[in-house]
Design a protein around this motif. Structure first.
Motif, PDB file in Angstrom:
ATOM      1  N   LEU A 211       2.200   1.853  -3.451  1.00  0.00           N
ATOM      2  CA  LEU A 211       1.122   2.362  -4.308  1.00  0.00           C
ATOM      3  C   LEU A 211       0.829   3.817  -3.973  1.00  0.00           C
ATOM      4  O   LEU A 211       0.656   4.662  -4.869  1.00  0.00           O
ATOM      5  CB  LEU A 211      -0.122   1.499  -4.107  1.00  0.00           C
ATOM      6  CG  LEU A 211      -1.310   1.791  -4.995  1.00  0.00           C
ATOM      7  CD1 LEU A 211      -0.953   1.584  -6.446  1.00  0.00           C
ATOM      8  CD2 LEU A 211      -2.472   0.881  -4.626  1.00  0.00           C
ATOM      9  N   LEU A 212       0.811   4.121  -2.678  1.00  0.00           N
ATOM     10  CA  LEU A 212       0.533   5.491  -2.241  1.00  0.00           C
ATOM     11  C   LEU A 212       1.601   6.441  -2.764  1.00  0.00           C
ATOM     12  O   LEU A 212       1.290   7.541  -3.242  1.00  0.00           O
ATOM     13  CB  LEU A 212       0.474   5.540  -0.713  1.00  0.00           C
ATOM     14  CG  LEU A 212       0.173   6.899  -0.104  1.00  0.00           C
ATOM     15  CD1 LEU A 212      -1.221   7.339  -0.476  1.00  0.00           C
ATOM     16  CD2 LEU A 212       0.305   6.862   1.403  1.00  0.00           C
TER      17      LEU A 212
ATOM     18  N   ILE B  93      -8.406   1.672  -1.544  1.00  0.00           N
ATOM     19  CA  ILE B  93      -7.916   0.473  -0.869  1.00  0.00           C
ATOM     20  C   ILE B  93      -6.892   0.860   0.199  1.00  0.00           C
ATOM     21  O   ILE B  93      -6.801   0.232   1.257  1.00  0.00           O
ATOM     22  CB  ILE B  93      -7.333  -0.525  -1.891  1.00  0.00           C
ATOM     23  CG1 ILE B  93      -6.966  -1.834  -1.228  1.00  0.00           C
ATOM     24  CG2 ILE B  93      -6.123   0.031  -2.590  1.00  0.00           C
ATOM     25  CD1 ILE B  93      -8.140  -2.673  -0.904  1.00  0.00           C
ATOM     26  N   ILE B  94      -6.137   1.935  -0.070  1.00  0.00           N
ATOM     27  CA  ILE B  94      -5.137   2.369   0.904  1.00  0.00           C
ATOM     28  C   ILE B  94      -5.817   3.021   2.095  1.00  0.00           C
ATOM     29  O   ILE B  94      -5.492   2.728   3.247  1.00  0.00           O
ATOM     30  CB  ILE B  94      -4.121   3.311   0.232  1.00  0.00           C
ATOM     31  CG1 ILE B  94      -3.331   2.515  -0.796  1.00  0.00           C
ATOM     32  CG2 ILE B  94      -3.199   3.939   1.247  1.00  0.00           C
ATOM     33  CD1 ILE B  94      -2.377   3.334  -1.584  1.00  0.00           C
TER      34      ILE B  94
ATOM     35  N   ALA C  24      -7.261   0.218   4.081  1.00  0.00           N
ATOM     36  CA  ALA C  24      -6.266  -0.541   4.842  1.00  0.00           C
ATOM     37  C   ALA C  24      -5.834   0.246   6.073  1.00  0.00           C
ATOM     38  O   ALA C  24      -5.825  -0.268   7.190  1.00  0.00           O
ATOM     39  CB  ALA C  24      -5.067  -0.853   3.954  1.00  0.00           C
TER      40      ALA C  24
ATOM     41  N   VAL D  79       0.950   7.167  -6.338  1.00  0.00           N
ATOM     42  CA  VAL D  79      -0.193   8.065  -6.525  1.00  0.00           C
ATOM     43  C   VAL D  79       0.170   9.489  -6.134  1.00  0.00           C
ATOM     44  O   VAL D  79      -0.219  10.443  -6.819  1.00  0.00           O
ATOM     45  CB  VAL D  79      -1.395   7.564  -5.705  1.00  0.00           C
ATOM     46  CG1 VAL D  79      -2.474   8.609  -5.648  1.00  0.00           C
ATOM     47  CG2 VAL D  79      -1.934   6.287  -6.298  1.00  0.00           C
TER      48      VAL D  79
ATOM     49  N   ILE E  81      -7.881  11.681  -3.291  1.00  0.00           N
ATOM     50  CA  ILE E  81      -6.768  11.306  -4.156  1.00  0.00           C
ATOM     51  C   ILE E  81      -6.211   9.935  -3.765  1.00  0.00           C
ATOM     52  O   ILE E  81      -5.876   9.123  -4.617  1.00  0.00           O
ATOM     53  CB  ILE E  81      -5.646  12.359  -4.054  1.00  0.00           C
ATOM     54  CG1 ILE E  81      -6.196  13.738  -4.413  1.00  0.00           C
ATOM     55  CG2 ILE E  81      -4.485  12.003  -4.932  1.00  0.00           C
ATOM     56  CD1 ILE E  81      -6.693  13.860  -5.817  1.00  0.00           C
ATOM     57  N   VAL E  82      -6.118   9.685  -2.479  1.00  0.00           N
ATOM     58  CA  VAL E  82      -5.551   8.411  -2.021  1.00  0.00           C
ATOM     59  C   VAL E  82      -6.476   7.271  -2.458  1.00  0.00           C
ATOM     60  O   VAL E  82      -7.683   7.350  -2.252  1.00  0.00           O
ATOM     61  CB  VAL E  82      -5.423   8.429  -0.489  1.00  0.00           C
ATOM     62  CG1 VAL E  82      -5.001   7.080   0.021  1.00  0.00           C
ATOM     63  CG2 VAL E  82      -4.425   9.482  -0.063  1.00  0.00           C
ATOM     64  N   PRO E  83      -5.912   6.245  -3.099  1.00  0.00           N
ATOM     65  CA  PRO E  83      -6.767   5.136  -3.531  1.00  0.00           C
ATOM     66  C   PRO E  83      -7.554   4.556  -2.358  1.00  0.00           C
ATOM     67  O   PRO E  83      -7.033   4.468  -1.242  1.00  0.00           O
ATOM     68  CB  PRO E  83      -5.771   4.115  -4.074  1.00  0.00           C
ATOM     69  CG  PRO E  83      -4.595   4.898  -4.481  1.00  0.00           C
ATOM     70  CD  PRO E  83      -4.535   6.071  -3.547  1.00  0.00           C
TER      71      PRO E  83
ATOM     72  N   GLY F  96       0.824  -1.210   0.000  1.00  0.00           N
ATOM     73  CA  GLY F  96       0.000   0.000   0.000  1.00  0.00           C
ATOM     74  C   GLY F  96       0.852   1.252   0.000  1.00  0.00           C
ATOM     75  O   GLY F  96       0.542   2.221  -0.699  1.00  0.00           O
TER      76      GLY F  96
END
Lengths: 562, 394
Positions: free
Chosen positions: A538-539, B239-240, B243, A542, B235-237, A535
């Protein structure tokens, strides 16, 4: 400056300009500005605190979990401390390590925390999980002889009350020792160990029998606060007599005979018995339990992961591994994350590209049609935008599956044989189609708002100067629409790489993204650290894109719904 | 409508009409045995019809209209003979379409929207481009439209049954809706959604509006940084966020509680409120509040009597965005909630992943109806807001 001098300065006409209340204007203005700033901040503050607590703190927690590795040192504190002195590559660790390991594992096994540690270490060295589970089951056997031997001396050693009196001693109680053991158990189990247990170790006993005091206090805390029994009614577990024998062998004989607390006679007899019996060989006992304990890599792995923080999860997330010999690549069969990251990137790019391809003509026609018609057609773009993600995903499932609408139509038209229906779902194709559909409005809306501002006269001018249609479009119109493409692409790409629901439903095994893996680690495999590390990567991706978006478009220019 | 002279050769018109005819013929032919023959016969018949319409019908508006309705009724009868009720409906519209397209082509009306100097190639490109756009619009809307009739399916299938295609009432039923309204799981999910989404919306609108007003003041220190933080949940996905919230909320004991889900959803909705309300405030004329203060209104009174009514459209549409965010959200609730907080999207997700039940399609249709209502409301508010801003200078 006082009033008098100010008045004087004013009369002279060369002093500072004054506000109505007599303070200098500059000061007054500065104060007003400060007030304004404070008022603005006060208005923003509640939300800022709210977002910090409900959103940013969780993100920070995730970042922390991606490097956190306290489980090894909290479950095996003695072992990790003694392992510090051991150099990897010297074969097996010395006896003190094994002895510390016995007491650590005994407590962990009683508290049923050893399997968690086993699963954690299993990520780094396969086989650790079953090794720890087996050792937890068999560890009671190691101290069996000592427990039996001591009861043979005197059956009172089986009574809880006798042990309680012995360990309480006379004189002062060692409260700090008790609190330290409370902390140890709290760190091990994550539960609170507050409250009276009807026992406190005597300071003299702690001095004389340190290992026994530790083992007995742990047992007492666990028995009272976790099991809900009273200390005086239960026989202590095997680790306590084992510790007692060790202490009595090591203790100064004079100190034991000079001890004047309760049970001193029994203690002296036990000392004689302890000194005449063979000491336990912990190393051999563990190897008898499971011969895998003789593999040095097991100990090297525990040593490598005994730090409170570890880069191990991040290395795992990029298919590397932190081994005792340094960083190395994983086995070919276990390398999945690089491929998954690549696939996520590739598919997101493909989806972004499809969105540009499909969104560009639509945005153009919306921007060039008369307002009334454009508004009508805009509804066709906004309706999917407002429709629930799950509705759209289920619609695609209905359309694409083998017994679905598209296949049925093709079979009916005779274009596809009934036996050879197209496989359009549970693969990458399904994910790309469904996600292109879902993200298309996010491309069309920014493109549309940019294209609306492009004056049609430029293209007309180009044509009247002799440009062909193609040249006029490519050299005049297209460059002006690039900001829209940039904004839409970054938005679509950011959204695409973090998608979870749609790939999960229509992606099968080949069409899933990194998000699905993160979800898997958090809810199924329970490897939270690895999930957090994936995560975090990925963060980071992004945030870089977000930064780029801010440069290209500006956060303030984000618009919703056209 | 003023009548127009026929300007194009019959051959040109007949060829294009025949192409449309072939397309329709493919479907009619397939339904009656052979697609290939359908194409041939369809093309031939419509070509002849085009010739007749152009050559044999007198060029007055009335007679052309007559010809159009005549053709529609003729196709209706043929359609009824070939395919009963659905055939008749399709036939009727096909008849109207063929007559219209014939005259549209023959009288040159198709060039009306183009400059007179456009070449044939440009005309062709113009219509090809529109066809492409039409196909893309179809792609956008088709999945949503397909779901609706399927939700009335009498069978437990995810596809059209022959009974449905022949408009047989026996092929349709409300049983999936019945399941939705009487199944306790779905009802529990609906209750949870209706409980969680408005609460989360209230929280995000309350905090968000205040903060947006604060952010639009002329002097705000660290404005960009604050804005970046407040926008970040968008903005943050997901799923993140999910989590992180799962980790953190289980630490503080909020995981698996209504409060936890509401707080999480409120955080996700905040960026939408901030964005819409600050956008409305950009056009807000500050002299209005100064005027109110000048006339003796307290700041609170000024806010509720002057500022609030003007920014209300922005606040409401921000609220609607926040509402739909929470109402549609599934990833975060999957992690932060437990079985007791199962929302409608969660139940749909389970339905899609495990037991495939067509009740999902009924729910989907209801949700589409809700989103249409929200969409219309937001559009109306946006226009009202633009009108209001047009009134006030700045």
């Amino acid at each position: 400056m006082n009033d008098q001098s100010m008045k004087a300065a004013m009369e002279r006409g060369d002093g500072p300009m004054l506000a109505a209340d007599g303070t200098p204007l500059k000061k007054s203005l500065a104060r007003a500005l400060r007030m304004q700033k404070i008022r603005a901040l006060l208005l923003v503050a509640p939300l800022l605190i709210f977002v910090l607590l409900t959103f940013l703190a969780p993100i920070a927690d995730m970042l922390f979990r991606s490097v956190e590795n306290q489980i090894v040192s909290e479950t095996l504190p003695g072992t990790t401390a003694t392992l510090d002195d051991w150099e990897a590559g010297e074969g097996l660790p010395p006896e003190p390590v094994w002895r510390a390991f016995y007491f650590d594992l005994f407590l962990a096994a009683e508290a049923k925390e050893h399997t968690r540690l086993g699963s954690r270490l299993n990520y780094e060295f396969t086989g650790m999980s079953s090794l720890f589970r087996g050792a937890g089951r068999g560890i009671d056997d190691i101290g069996e002889d000592q427990a039996a031997a001591i009861i043979e001396l005197d059956p009172r050693w089986e009574e809880g009350g006798f042990w309680h009196d012995l360990m309480s001693g006379t004189g002062d109680a060692d409260v700090r020792f008790l609190d330290a053991r409370r902390d140890r158990l709290e760190r091990l189990t994550g539960d609170r160990y507050d409250g009276d247990i009807g026992f406190s170790p005597g300071a003299a006993v702690v001095d004389l029998l340190p290992l026994t005091a530790r083992a007995y206090t742990d047992w007492a805390l666990y028995t009272v606060l976790a099991d809900g029994d009273a200390v005086i009614e239960v026989t202590p577990w095997e680790a306590v007599p084992v510790a007692l024998f060790l202490d009595l062998r090591a203790a100064d004989a004079a100190a034991v005979s000079g001890y004047d607390g309760p049970g001193r006679g029994d203690l002296f007899v036990a000392m004689l018995a302890a000194r005449s019996s063979d000491p336990i060989d912990f190393r051999q006992s563990f190897i008898d339990l499971d011969e895998d304990f003789a593999i040095p890599t097991i100990w090297e792995t525990i040593q490598t992961y005994s730090n409170r923080f570890t880069p191990g999860y991040f290395l795992n997330a990029v298919d590397l591994q932190l081994t005792p010999d340094g960083v190395s690549a994983r086995d070919a069969g276990q390398r999945i994350y690089i491929v998954l990251f690549q696939r996520t990137m590739f598919m997101s790019l493909l989806i972004t590209f499809s969105c540009i391809l499909l969104g560009y003509p639509v945005a153009w026609i919306l921007a060039n049609l008369p307002m009334r018609v454009a508004n009508m057609l805009m509804i066709l773009v906004l309706l999917p935008f407002w429709t629930s993600l799950l509705v759209r995903t289920s619609a695609w499932k209905v359309m694409l599956q083998q017994q679905g609408v598209i296949n049925d139509t093709l079979v009916w038209l005779g274009l596809v044989d009934d036996a050879a229906r197209l496989v359009m779902i549970n693969n990458q194709f399904g994910t790309i189609v469904a996600m292109t559909h879902i993200l298309l409005p996010f491309m069309i809306l920014p493109l549309y708002s940019v294209m609306q501002t492009i004056p049609p006269s430029y293209v007309r001018a180009a044509k009247s100067l002799g440009a062909t249609n193609m040249t006029a479009f490519w050299r005049v119109y297209f460059p002006q629409s690039v900001p829209g493409i940039g904004a839409g692409s970054i938005l679509v790409f950011i959204l695409a790489i973090g998608y979870y629901i749609t790939p999960e439903i229509v992606g099968g095994t080949k069409g899933v993204f990194i998000s699905n893996r993160i979800a898997y680690h958090i809810s199924a495999s329970l490897n939270w650290g690895l999930g957090a590390a994936l995560g975090t990567i990925l963060l980071a991706a992004v945030l870089i894109l977000y930064w780029a978006y801010d440069k290209v478009v500006g956060i303030d220019n984000v618009k919703l719904g056209g | 409508m003023a009548e127009r002279a026929i300007v194009h050769s019959v051959l040109f018109v007949a060829a294009i009409v025949a192409a449309f005819g072939a397309f329709l013929g493919l479907f009619v032919g397939t339904a009656n045995g052979s697609g290939l023959w359908g194409i041939v016969i369809g093309a031939a018949v419509t070509a002849v019809i085009a010739v007749v319409l152009v050559k044999a019908v007198p060029s007055s508006a009335a007679s052309r209209r007559g010809a159009r309705w005549g053709l529609a009724i003729l196709f209706l009868i043929v359609g009824f003979l070939l395919g009963a009720l659905p055939g008749a409906v399709i036939g009727f519209f096909a008849g109207l379409f063929f007559a219209w397209v014939t005259y549209w082509l023959a009288t040159n009306r198709y060039r009306d929207s183009l400059p007179p100097y456009a070449t044939s190639g440009q005309v062709l490109w113009h219509y090809t481009f529109r066809t492409i756009c039409g196909v893309i619009f179809f792609f956008l809307i088709a999945p949503i439209v397909v779901v609706m009739p399927l939700s009335f399916n009498a069978e437990d299938f995810f596809t059209f049954t022959p009974e449905m295609l022949s408009f047989d009432p026996a092929g349709y039923s409300l049983k999936h809706y019945q399941d939705f309204f009487f199944n306790s799981q779905w009802q529990q999910a609906l209750r949870n959604s209706v409980l969680i989404a408005p609460t989360a919306t209230l929280l995000s609108v309350g905090f968000g509006t205040l903060a947006a007003i604060g952010l639009s003041q002329p002097h705000v220190p660290f404005r960009r940084a604050i804005m970046a933080i407040l926008i970040s949940p968008m903005i943050v996905p997901l799923i993140i966020s999910a989590a992180g919230m799962f980790f953190f909320y289980s630490r503080v004991g909020l995981q698996g509680t209504y409060l936890g889900v509401v707080l999480a959803h409120a955080a996700l909705g905040i960026p939408f409120v901030i964005i819409t309300v600050t956008a409305t405030l950009v056009g807000f004329d500050r002299s209005l509040t100064r005027a109110a203060a000048n006339m003796g209104a307290s700041p609170v009174r000024t806010f509720f009597k002057v500022q609030m009514p003007l920014i209300l459209p922005g606040v409401i549409s921000g609220g609607l965005f926040a509402f739909i965010t929470s109402f549609d959200e599934v990833v975060v609730v999957l992690f932060v909630g437990s079985a007791g907080q199962k929302t409608l999207p969660w139940q749909m997700f389970i339905g899609l992943r495990e037991q495939i039940s067509p009740t999902i399609l009924a729910v989907a249709t209801i949700l589409v109806a809700i989103s249409i209502c929200l969409l219309v409301t937001v559009e109306l508010l946006r226009r009202r807001s633009e009108r209001l801003r047009g009134l006030s200078p700045g």
